[in-house]
Motif scaffolding. Sequence first.
Motif, PDB file in Angstrom:
ATOM      1  N   ALA A 213       0.839  -1.195   0.000  1.00  0.00           N
ATOM      2  CA  ALA A 213       0.000   0.000   0.000  1.00  0.00           C
ATOM      3  C   ALA A 213       0.877   1.250   0.000  1.00  0.00           C
ATOM      4  O   ALA A 213       1.997   1.246   0.519  1.00  0.00           O
ATOM      5  N   TYR A 214       0.344   2.323  -0.546  1.00  0.00           N
ATOM      6  CA  TYR A 214       1.077   3.594  -0.624  1.00  0.00           C
ATOM      7  C   TYR A 214       1.672   4.011   0.721  1.00  0.00           C
ATOM      8  O   TYR A 214       2.848   4.382   0.803  1.00  0.00           O
ATOM      9  N   ASN A 215       0.861   3.949   1.788  1.00  0.00           N
ATOM     10  CA  ASN A 215       1.349   4.430   3.095  1.00  0.00           C
ATOM     11  C   ASN A 215       2.555   3.637   3.599  1.00  0.00           C
ATOM     12  O   ASN A 215       3.410   4.177   4.280  1.00  0.00           O
ATOM     13  N   LEU A 216       2.596   2.348   3.291  1.00  0.00           N
ATOM     14  CA  LEU A 216       3.751   1.544   3.686  1.00  0.00           C
ATOM     15  C   LEU A 216       4.948   1.886   2.808  1.00  0.00           C
ATOM     16  O   LEU A 216       6.048   2.158   3.297  1.00  0.00           O
ATOM     17  N   ALA A 217       4.713   1.896   1.491  1.00  0.00           N
ATOM     18  CA  ALA A 217       5.815   2.080   0.549  1.00  0.00           C
ATOM     19  C   ALA A 217       6.526   3.413   0.785  1.00  0.00           C
ATOM     20  O   ALA A 217       7.753   3.491   0.797  1.00  0.00           O
ATOM     21  N   VAL A 218       5.745   4.459   1.032  1.00  0.00           N
ATOM     22  CA  VAL A 218       6.345   5.789   1.161  1.00  0.00           C
ATOM     23  C   VAL A 218       7.246   5.860   2.403  1.00  0.00           C
ATOM     24  O   VAL A 218       8.346   6.413   2.369  1.00  0.00           O
ATOM     25  N   VAL A 219       6.797   5.238   3.476  1.00  0.00           N
ATOM     26  CA  VAL A 219       7.579   5.263   4.719  1.00  0.00           C
ATOM     27  C   VAL A 219       8.860   4.443   4.560  1.00  0.00           C
ATOM     28  O   VAL A 219       9.957   4.873   4.947  1.00  0.00           O
TER      29      VAL A 219
ATOM     30  N   ALA B  72      12.662   6.149   4.346  1.00  0.00           N
ATOM     31  CA  ALA B  72      13.666   5.747   5.332  1.00  0.00           C
ATOM     32  C   ALA B  72      14.885   5.144   4.639  1.00  0.00           C
ATOM     33  O   ALA B  72      16.029   5.453   4.992  1.00  0.00           O
ATOM     34  N   ALA B  73      14.658   4.323   3.618  1.00  0.00           N
ATOM     35  CA  ALA B  73      15.766   3.654   2.931  1.00  0.00           C
ATOM     36  C   ALA B  73      16.684   4.659   2.238  1.00  0.00           C
ATOM     37  O   ALA B  73      17.874   4.411   2.078  1.00  0.00           O
ATOM     38  N   SER B  74      16.139   5.811   1.833  1.00  0.00           N
ATOM     39  CA  SER B  74      16.970   6.809   1.143  1.00  0.00           C
ATOM     40  C   SER B  74      17.421   7.948   2.047  1.00  0.00           C
ATOM     41  O   SER B  74      17.965   8.922   1.547  1.00  0.00           O
ATOM     42  N   GLY B  75      17.153   7.850   3.332  1.00  0.00           N
ATOM     43  CA  GLY B  75      17.587   8.913   4.228  1.00  0.00           C
ATOM     44  C   GLY B  75      16.843  10.220   4.020  1.00  0.00           C
ATOM     45  O   GLY B  75      17.376  11.302   4.268  1.00  0.00           O
ATOM     46  N   ILE B  76      15.596  10.129   3.558  1.00  0.00           N
ATOM     47  CA  ILE B  76      14.785  11.334   3.351  1.00  0.00           C
ATOM     48  C   ILE B  76      14.364  11.877   4.723  1.00  0.00           C
ATOM     49  O   ILE B  76      13.782  11.154   5.526  1.00  0.00           O
ATOM     50  N   ASP B  77      14.670  13.133   4.977  1.00  0.00           N
ATOM     51  CA  ASP B  77      14.215  13.714   6.243  1.00  0.00           C
ATOM     52  C   ASP B  77      13.388  14.985   6.012  1.00  0.00           C
ATOM     53  O   ASP B  77      13.088  15.723   6.942  1.00  0.00           O
ATOM     54  N   GLN B  78      13.029  15.237   4.757  1.00  0.00           N
ATOM     55  CA  GLN B  78      12.197  16.398   4.424  1.00  0.00           C
ATOM     56  C   GLN B  78      11.238  15.975   3.299  1.00  0.00           C
ATOM     57  O   GLN B  78      11.687  15.553   2.237  1.00  0.00           O
ATOM     58  N   VAL B  79       9.953  16.050   3.591  1.00  0.00           N
ATOM     59  CA  VAL B  79       8.933  15.606   2.635  1.00  0.00           C
ATOM     60  C   VAL B  79       8.098  16.813   2.213  1.00  0.00           C
ATOM     61  O   VAL B  79       7.389  17.403   3.028  1.00  0.00           O
ATOM     62  N   VAL B  80       8.234  17.204   0.953  1.00  0.00           N
ATOM     63  CA  VAL B  80       7.453  18.314   0.395  1.00  0.00           C
ATOM     64  C   VAL B  80       6.562  17.717  -0.691  1.00  0.00           C
ATOM     65  O   VAL B  80       7.046  17.058  -1.605  1.00  0.00           O
ATOM     66  N   ARG B  81       5.257  17.917  -0.563  1.00  0.00           N
ATOM     67  CA  ARG B  81       4.318  17.327  -1.534  1.00  0.00           C
ATOM     68  C   ARG B  81       3.009  18.094  -1.463  1.00  0.00           C
ATOM     69  O   ARG B  81       2.837  18.986  -0.641  1.00  0.00           O
ATOM     70  N   GLY B  82       2.052  17.705  -2.294  1.00  0.00           N
ATOM     71  CA  GLY B  82       0.779  18.408  -2.361  1.00  0.00           C
ATOM     72  C   GLY B  82      -0.018  18.228  -1.074  1.00  0.00           C
ATOM     73  O   GLY B  82       0.093  17.208  -0.390  1.00  0.00           O
ATOM     74  N   ASP B  83      -0.824  19.244  -0.738  1.00  0.00           N
ATOM     75  CA  ASP B  83      -1.512  19.175   0.559  1.00  0.00           C
ATOM     76  C   ASP B  83      -2.712  18.230   0.558  1.00  0.00           C
ATOM     77  O   ASP B  83      -3.347  18.036   1.589  1.00  0.00           O
TER      78      ASP B  83
END
Length: 294
Positions: A182-188, A192-203
């Motif tokens: 599911a999207y919610n699992l994949a995104v998290v 995490a796997a890419s070291g993303i610590d800033q998420v900018v996206r549509g509201d």
Amino acid sequence: MTNPPGAGRFAPSPSADLHIGNLRTAVLAWLFARSTGRRFLMRVEDLDDRTHTDIADRQLADLAALGVTWDAPATRQTEHPQRYDAVVDTLARRGLLYECYCTRKDIAQAPRAPHAPEGAYPGTCRDLSDTERARRRAETGRPPALRLRTDTSTHTVRDVLHGDYTGLVDDFVVRRGDGVPAYNLAVVVDDAASGIDQVVRGDDLLSSSPRQTHLARLLGHPEPIYAHVPLVLNADGARLAKRDGAVTLAEIGVDRALAQIADSLGFSARTVAGMLPEFDPARLPRGPWVYLPG
Ligand code: GLU
Ligand code: ZN
């Protein structure tokens, strides 16, 4: 002591060509990352659109044509299915998942507690006995979805533009009945796997972020910094879509698209690199941008 720089990202789904609103969100994600010394990464969210490699290629080409840059080759979710399976297995071993046999209709028609939050999964399959589960599995005759047992109802995230946002955390799906993460699992998992610590996206995704941070926390990942940016609307006040016409980069042209994006954000620069010194999150427009082609 200084922490190593983290990373921001843009994560398009290759369902259709990017329109001017998606492009503007990508430019903002890039500006947020670069203005804070972060790396910027690109992830094609193709779990749902596995066959649309032509669209994905065009999306990346359009972003590059605008002057958006990224620091590693773009990744595609379908390159590493085992990454999601491993996390689903971990959650299952921790006793945090259960099978759900409900259809959309079942969920819509399920009786709800008087004060159950709007849109929450009603918990129909949460506490079934082994016998009931076997019966439901036989009755439905299709593989069940897997839901996360959350034992909470809300979570508060901090958003650069929205401040503290408290939203629903229900027992959400982590793997669909068709086996797709599911999207919610994949995104998290991917962030995490890419070291993303800033998420900018549509509201439109702000209301998903409490579920995502809840899962991130369960998995021991830090919560990212969020900035959910206003969507773009058409002349009728509806969310801009490709069918509105004259909204893709091919239709608008690079120079005009950059000028429109810059104007909508109050920048005088006409290149994304030139927008960087002008960028100030505190001065971003907080309302939607109404896009009138031409
Ligand atoms: N792939 C999602 C979309 O295109 C964005 C996911 C995200 O940024 O978390 O709407
Ligand atoms: Zn169910």
